[in-house]
Design an enzyme around this catalytic site. Structure first.
Site, PDB file in Angstrom:
ATOM      1  N   SER A  43       0.847  -1.195   0.000  1.00 42.89           N
ATOM      2  CA  SER A  43       0.000   0.000   0.000  1.00 42.89           C
ATOM      3  C   SER A  43       0.889   1.252   0.000  1.00 42.89           C
ATOM      4  CB  SER A  43      -0.978  -0.025   1.183  1.00 42.89           C
ATOM      5  OG  SER A  43      -0.287  -0.135   2.395  1.00 42.89           O
ATOM      6  N   THR A  63       1.393   4.459   1.539  1.00 46.18           N
ATOM      7  CA  THR A  63       2.137   5.036   2.661  1.00 46.18           C
ATOM      8  C   THR A  63       3.146   4.033   3.217  1.00 46.18           C
ATOM      9  OG1 THR A  63       0.287   6.470   3.221  1.00 46.18           O
ATOM     10  CG2 THR A  63       1.918   6.100   4.950  1.00 46.18           C
ATOM     11  N   CYS A  64       2.729   2.787   3.313  1.00 52.41           N
ATOM     12  CA  CYS A  64       3.587   1.730   3.869  1.00 52.41           C
ATOM     13  C   CYS A  64       4.825   1.510   3.010  1.00 52.41           C
ATOM     14  CB  CYS A  64       2.805   0.425   3.977  1.00 52.41           C
ATOM     15  SG  CYS A  64       1.208   0.597   4.786  1.00 52.41           S
ATOM     16  N   SER A  65       4.645   1.550   1.685  1.00 50.68           N
ATOM     17  CA  SER A  65       5.730   1.258   0.749  1.00 50.68           C
ATOM     18  C   SER A  65       6.595   2.471   0.422  1.00 50.68           C
ATOM     19  CB  SER A  65       5.153   0.714  -0.569  1.00 50.68           C
ATOM     20  OG  SER A  65       4.466  -0.492  -0.348  1.00 50.68           O
ATOM     21  N   LEU A 107       7.942   1.604   5.834  1.00 50.16           N
ATOM     22  CA  LEU A 107       8.979   0.567   5.806  1.00 50.16           C
ATOM     23  C   LEU A 107      10.315   1.097   5.297  1.00 50.16           C
ATOM     24  CD1 LEU A 107      10.015  -2.291   6.225  1.00 50.16           C
ATOM     25  CD2 LEU A 107       8.957  -2.939   4.060  1.00 50.16           C
TER      26      LEU A 107
END
Length: 193
Positions: A53, A55-57, A61
Site C-alpha cells: 500500500s 504510505t507503507c511502501s 517501511l
C-alpha cells in the site's frame, strides 16, 4: 494495548529460504512464536494496514530501513514490521522494496493483531480485517512505549500517519534514553548494611 503489558503469545506461519530445496521456489514453512521475536531483546514493532500500500511502501517501511542503524545506537536489537498479510505477500513485498534490515512478520490470520486490540475492518477499501497503524518499543516481550495513530475505527475514511513514523519513534526513544540516564541510581535496600 498499553505500556507495561506483555505482547500476546501466538504462532506465526512464515516462509524461509532453504537452499537445500531443489526447485525454483526454495522456501519452506517455519513456525515462529512471539517468544522467537520478542524474548530477551529490545525491539521496535510497527504495524500497517497492508503490504504494497502507498504510505507503507513509500514512507513507513523504507524509512525504518534507512534509520535502522540509528535505532541500533539507541539500544534496539531488531525492527519488525507486522501486517495482516500472509507469508507469501510479506516476502514478495520485502523483496520488492529491497528490505535487508527490517524483518517482516506475516500475521495472515490477524490473530496477533486482534490480541493486540488493533484489528479493524477495512471493507471500504476492499481489504477486509486489517491492522490499525501503530508502533511500539518492546523490551523482553513487554510494551515499553506505544505509538498509535489517531482515529482508531472500522472503515476509517483516512489513513493517518505520523505518530507511528520511524522519525517520531526514534525521537521518543532518544528522549526516553536521555530521561533514563538522568535519573539517579536506585539503591537496593537489601544491600544496605
Amino acid at each position: 494495548m498499553t505500556v507495561n503489558k506483555m505482547v500476546p503469545f501466538v504462532t506465526f506461519r512464515t516462509r524461509v529460504r532453504d537452499e537445500s530445496i531443489e526447485r525454483p521456489n526454495p522456501y519452506r514453512w517455519e513456525d515462529k512464536t512471539s517468544d522467537d521475536y520478542f524474548s530477551g531483546k529490545r525491539v521496535v514493532l510497527f504495524s500497517l494496514p497492508g503490504a504494497f500500500s502507498p504510505t507503507c511502501s513509500t514512507y513507513q517501511l523504507p524509512d525504518f530501513e534507512k534509520l535502522y542503524d540509528e535505532f541500533e545506537r539507541e539500544g534496539i536489537n531488531a525492527i519488525y514490521c507486522i501486517s495482516v498479510n500472509d507469508a507469501f505477500v510479506m516476502n514478495a513485498w520485502g523483496k520488492a522494496l529491497g528490505s535487508q534490515k527490517v524483518k517482516l512478520i506475516p500475521d495472515g490470520s490477524g490473530e496477533f493483531t486482534r490480541k493486540m486490540g488493533m484489528l479493524v475492518a477495512k471493507e471500504n477499501l476492499g481489504f477486509g480485517m486489517r491492522s490499525w497503524r501503530y508502533a511500539a518499543v518492546i523490551d523482553n516481550g513487554v510494551v515499553e512505549q506505544w505509538f498509535e495513530e489517531d482515529g482508531f475505527s472500522d472503515n476509517c475514511e483516512t489513513d493517518p500517519y505520523g505518530i507511528s513514523s520511524p522519525q517520531n519513534v526514534l525521537e521518543a526513544l532518544k528522549s526516553f534514553q536521555t530521561a533514563a540516564a538522568a535519573r539517579p541510581g536506585r539503591v537496593n535496600i537489601s544491600q544496605i548494611p
